[in-house]
Scaffold this motif. Structure first.
Motif, PDB file in Angstrom:
ATOM      1  N   ALA A  12       0.833  -1.201   0.000  1.00 38.50           N
ATOM      2  CA  ALA A  12       0.000   0.000   0.000  1.00 38.50           C
ATOM      3  C   ALA A  12       0.868   1.251   0.000  1.00 38.50           C
ATOM      4  O   ALA A  12       1.889   1.336   0.690  1.00 38.50           O
ATOM      5  CB  ALA A  12      -0.920  -0.002   1.214  1.00 38.50           C
ATOM      6  N   CYS A  13       0.450   2.213  -0.819  1.00 30.22           N
ATOM      7  CA  CYS A  13       1.084   3.545  -0.879  1.00 30.22           C
ATOM      8  C   CYS A  13       2.532   3.510  -1.377  1.00 30.22           C
ATOM      9  O   CYS A  13       3.272   4.485  -1.207  1.00 30.22           O
ATOM     10  CB  CYS A  13       1.027   4.239   0.474  1.00 30.22           C
ATOM     11  N   SER A  14       2.950   2.433  -2.012  1.00 31.59           N
ATOM     12  CA  SER A  14       4.301   2.383  -2.579  1.00 31.59           C
ATOM     13  C   SER A  14       4.340   3.077  -3.933  1.00 31.59           C
ATOM     14  O   SER A  14       3.311   3.268  -4.578  1.00 31.59           O
ATOM     15  CB  SER A  14       4.775   0.932  -2.719  1.00 31.59           C
ATOM     16  N   SER A  15       5.530   3.449  -4.362  1.00 31.62           N
ATOM     17  CA  SER A  15       5.695   4.140  -5.646  1.00 31.62           C
ATOM     18  C   SER A  15       6.444   3.250  -6.639  1.00 31.62           C
ATOM     19  O   SER A  15       7.541   2.783  -6.351  1.00 31.62           O
ATOM     20  CB  SER A  15       6.462   5.448  -5.464  1.00 31.62           C
ATOM     21  N   PHE A  16       5.794   3.034  -7.813  1.00 33.19           N
ATOM     22  CA  PHE A  16       6.405   2.294  -8.911  1.00 33.19           C
ATOM     23  C   PHE A  16       6.451   3.175 -10.155  1.00 33.19           C
ATOM     24  O   PHE A  16       6.458   2.691 -11.272  1.00 33.19           O
ATOM     25  CB  PHE A  16       5.597   1.022  -9.210  1.00 33.19           C
ATOM     26  N   GLU A  17       6.485   4.453  -9.963  1.00 33.78           N
ATOM     27  CA  GLU A  17       6.450   5.398 -11.088  1.00 33.78           C
ATOM     28  C   GLU A  17       7.643   5.163 -12.020  1.00 33.78           C
ATOM     29  O   GLU A  17       8.792   5.046 -11.575  1.00 33.78           O
ATOM     30  CB  GLU A  17       6.475   6.831 -10.554  1.00 33.78           C
ATOM     31  N   HIS A  18       7.333   5.036 -13.310  1.00 31.47           N
ATOM     32  CA  HIS A  18       8.357   4.805 -14.350  1.00 31.47           C
ATOM     33  C   HIS A  18       9.096   3.464 -14.175  1.00 31.47           C
ATOM     34  O   HIS A  18      10.109   3.228 -14.850  1.00 31.47           O
ATOM     35  CB  HIS A  18       9.380   5.942 -14.392  1.00 31.47           C
ATOM     36  N   ALA A  19       8.642   2.590 -13.300  1.00 30.54           N
ATOM     37  CA  ALA A  19       9.323   1.306 -13.091  1.00 30.54           C
ATOM     38  C   ALA A  19       8.991   0.327 -14.215  1.00 30.54           C
ATOM     39  O   ALA A  19       7.964   0.437 -14.887  1.00 30.54           O
ATOM     40  CB  ALA A  19       8.921   0.708 -11.752  1.00 30.54           C
ATOM     41  N   ASN A  20       9.879  -0.639 -14.411  1.00 32.75           N
ATOM     42  CA  ASN A  20       9.653  -1.702 -15.391  1.00 32.75           C
ATOM     43  C   ASN A  20       9.114  -2.920 -14.660  1.00 32.75           C
ATOM     44  O   ASN A  20       9.847  -3.656 -14.001  1.00 32.75           O
ATOM     45  CB  ASN A  20      10.956  -2.052 -16.106  1.00 32.75           C
ATOM     46  N   LEU A  21       7.791  -3.141 -14.792  1.00 31.14           N
ATOM     47  CA  LEU A  21       7.123  -4.275 -14.166  1.00 31.14           C
ATOM     48  C   LEU A  21       6.660  -5.276 -15.221  1.00 31.14           C
ATOM     49  O   LEU A  21       5.713  -6.030 -14.997  1.00 31.14           O
ATOM     50  CB  LEU A  21       5.926  -3.782 -13.348  1.00 31.14           C
ATOM     51  N   HIS A  22       7.329  -5.286 -16.344  1.00 30.57           N
ATOM     52  CA  HIS A  22       6.962  -6.163 -17.452  1.00 30.57           C
ATOM     53  C   HIS A  22       6.979  -7.631 -17.006  1.00 30.57           C
ATOM     54  O   HIS A  22       7.965  -8.112 -16.460  1.00 30.57           O
ATOM     55  CB  HIS A  22       7.939  -5.943 -18.611  1.00 30.57           C
ATOM     56  N   GLU A  23       5.853  -8.316 -17.202  1.00 32.19           N
ATOM     57  CA  GLU A  23       5.711  -9.746 -16.887  1.00 32.19           C
ATOM     58  C   GLU A  23       5.869 -10.053 -15.394  1.00 32.19           C
ATOM     59  O   GLU A  23       6.220 -11.175 -15.014  1.00 32.19           O
ATOM     60  CB  GLU A  23       6.694 -10.584 -17.703  1.00 32.19           C
ATOM     61  N   CYS A  24       5.591  -9.105 -14.537  1.00 29.43           N
ATOM     62  CA  CYS A  24       5.682  -9.352 -13.093  1.00 29.43           C
ATOM     63  C   CYS A  24       4.513 -10.189 -12.603  1.00 29.43           C
ATOM     64  O   CYS A  24       3.429 -10.173 -13.178  1.00 29.43           O
ATOM     65  CB  CYS A  24       5.694  -8.024 -12.328  1.00 29.43           C
ATOM     66  N   GLU A  25       4.736 -10.898 -11.509  1.00 30.86           N
ATOM     67  CA  GLU A  25       3.706 -11.692 -10.845  1.00 30.86           C
ATOM     68  C   GLU A  25       3.209 -10.903  -9.641  1.00 30.86           C
ATOM     69  O   GLU A  25       3.939 -10.715  -8.667  1.00 30.86           O
ATOM     70  CB  GLU A  25       4.293 -13.032 -10.392  1.00 30.86           C
ATOM     71  N   LEU A  26       1.937 -10.422  -9.713  1.00 28.18           N
ATOM     72  CA  LEU A  26       1.379  -9.592  -8.656  1.00 28.18           C
ATOM     73  C   LEU A  26       0.019 -10.114  -8.193  1.00 28.18           C
ATOM     74  O   LEU A  26      -0.808  -9.349  -7.686  1.00 28.18           O
ATOM     75  CB  LEU A  26       1.241  -8.145  -9.147  1.00 28.18           C
ATOM     76  N   THR A  27      -0.228 -11.397  -8.346  1.00 32.38           N
ATOM     77  CA  THR A  27      -1.531 -11.950  -7.984  1.00 32.38           C
ATOM     78  C   THR A  27      -1.804 -11.763  -6.492  1.00 32.38           C
ATOM     79  O   THR A  27      -0.967 -12.045  -5.648  1.00 32.38           O
ATOM     80  CB  THR A  27      -1.606 -13.457  -8.314  1.00 32.38           C
ATOM     81  N   GLY A  28      -2.999 -11.247  -6.205  1.00 31.26           N
ATOM     82  CA  GLY A  28      -3.416 -11.073  -4.824  1.00 31.26           C
ATOM     83  C   GLY A  28      -2.677  -9.985  -4.076  1.00 31.26           C
ATOM     84  O   GLY A  28      -2.851  -9.840  -2.861  1.00 31.26           O
TER      85      GLY A  28
END
Length: 302
Positions: A183-199
């Motif tokens: 919660a409230c984290s920053s991923f601005e301009h980050a590369n999250l290509h093909e990341c696993e974020l389930t749940g």
């Protein structure tokens, strides 16, 4: 009487220490095929059943078996007290549910009795760790750290606590964030290509202009998130909660949003071409200037 075929959806009745449960052989065998339950209901064994009800009796405490069933059904369990986690861990070990046991162990590694968390590592510690192969921060508390601009590709953060953590401009390609608290984290301009974020819990996180292409965000909590001009092409967002999220100008071309919650979501100028929007309620969603060409809207309420 022979056990049901594991692919069958026919009801299976269980008596766990006097508590009655109904499920299916498929539920008991699919998620953790190496478990004792999977072996019992694989169809290879004849199981003793109650002559009247047909229920299979297991002489264990039935109190926490509902959590075990929910794990097998959905891959998740609710937040529990430390003592309840310990009790459930004993049951998971008895049934040889290694995935559930691992999940509980990771939760207990950072859960504190008073609900407060202390950051376990510094930025320097993280940099040292990522120089090693197969880096894992599973269940580690990294809340509040500045991890911006780091190469964290393929790092396993599953079950970690990363609230208010700064990942801006970080390379997180194929990183794992399953069931993280972010919660409230920053991923601005980050590369999250093909990341696993389930749940994952990303409530009010900022992902503006990030590359989230082909990432798996199924069942994620994305309420109040900012996705301004974010690349979400071909992202998996089935059943994700996007209520109140800002996707102004986001690229969702080919994304799967089946069953997603979009109440109060801002999709102004978003690209939803060829997106899968079945069973979605769009009545309170701002679609001003959005592109919907080729989108699958079967069952969608507009």
């Amino acid at each position: 009487m022979e056990s049901p075929d594991p692919s069958s959806s026919a009801p299976v009745l269980l008596n766990i220490g006097g508590k009655k449960y109904a499920t299916t052989a498929e539920t008991l065998t699919q998620r953790e095929p190496g478990s004792m339950l999977a072996a019992m209901f694989s169809g290879r064994h004849t199981l003793p059943r109650h002559p009247t009800t047909g229920a299979v009796f297991v002489d264990r405490d039935g109190k926490h078996f509902r959590h075990i069933l929910n794990w097998l059904r959905d891959g998740d369990i609710p937040v529990l007290s430390e003592s309840e986690y310990q009790q459930l861990l004993r049951e998971a070990e008895y049934y040889q549910l290694l995935g559930l046991a691992d999940y509980i162990t990771e939760k207990l590694s950072w859960k504190k009795g008073d609900g407060t968390l202390e950051t376990e590592l510094t930025r320097k510690d993280v940099i040292k760790c990522i120089q090693a192969q197969k880096t894992r921060f599973r269940g580690v508390n990294l809340s509040g750290l500045d991890l911006s601009k780091l190469d964290l590709s393929e790092v396993d953060f599953s079950y970690a606590c990363i609230e208010k953590t700064n990942f801006s401009s970080a390379n997180l390609h194929k990183a794992k964030f399953k069931l993280v608290e972010a919660a409230c984290s920053s991923f601005e301009h980050a590369n999250l290509h093909e990341c696993e974020l389930t749940g994952a819990n990303l409530k009010e996180a900022v992902l503006d202009r990030a590359n989230v292409q082909s990432a798996n965000l199924q069942d994620a909590c994305l309420t109040g998130c900012s996705f301004i001009e974010t690349d979400l092409r071909s992202a998996h967002l089935q059943s994700a909660n996007l209520m109140g999220a800002d996707l102004n100008g986001a690229n969702l071309e080919g994304a799967n949003l089946k069953g997603a919650k979009l109440t109060g979501t801002n999709l102004q100028g978003a690209n939803l071409q060829r997106a899968y929007l079945r069973e979605v309620d769009l009545r309170e969603t701002d679609l001003t200037g959005a592109k919907l060409g080729g989108a699958n809207l079967l069952g969608t309420i507009r």
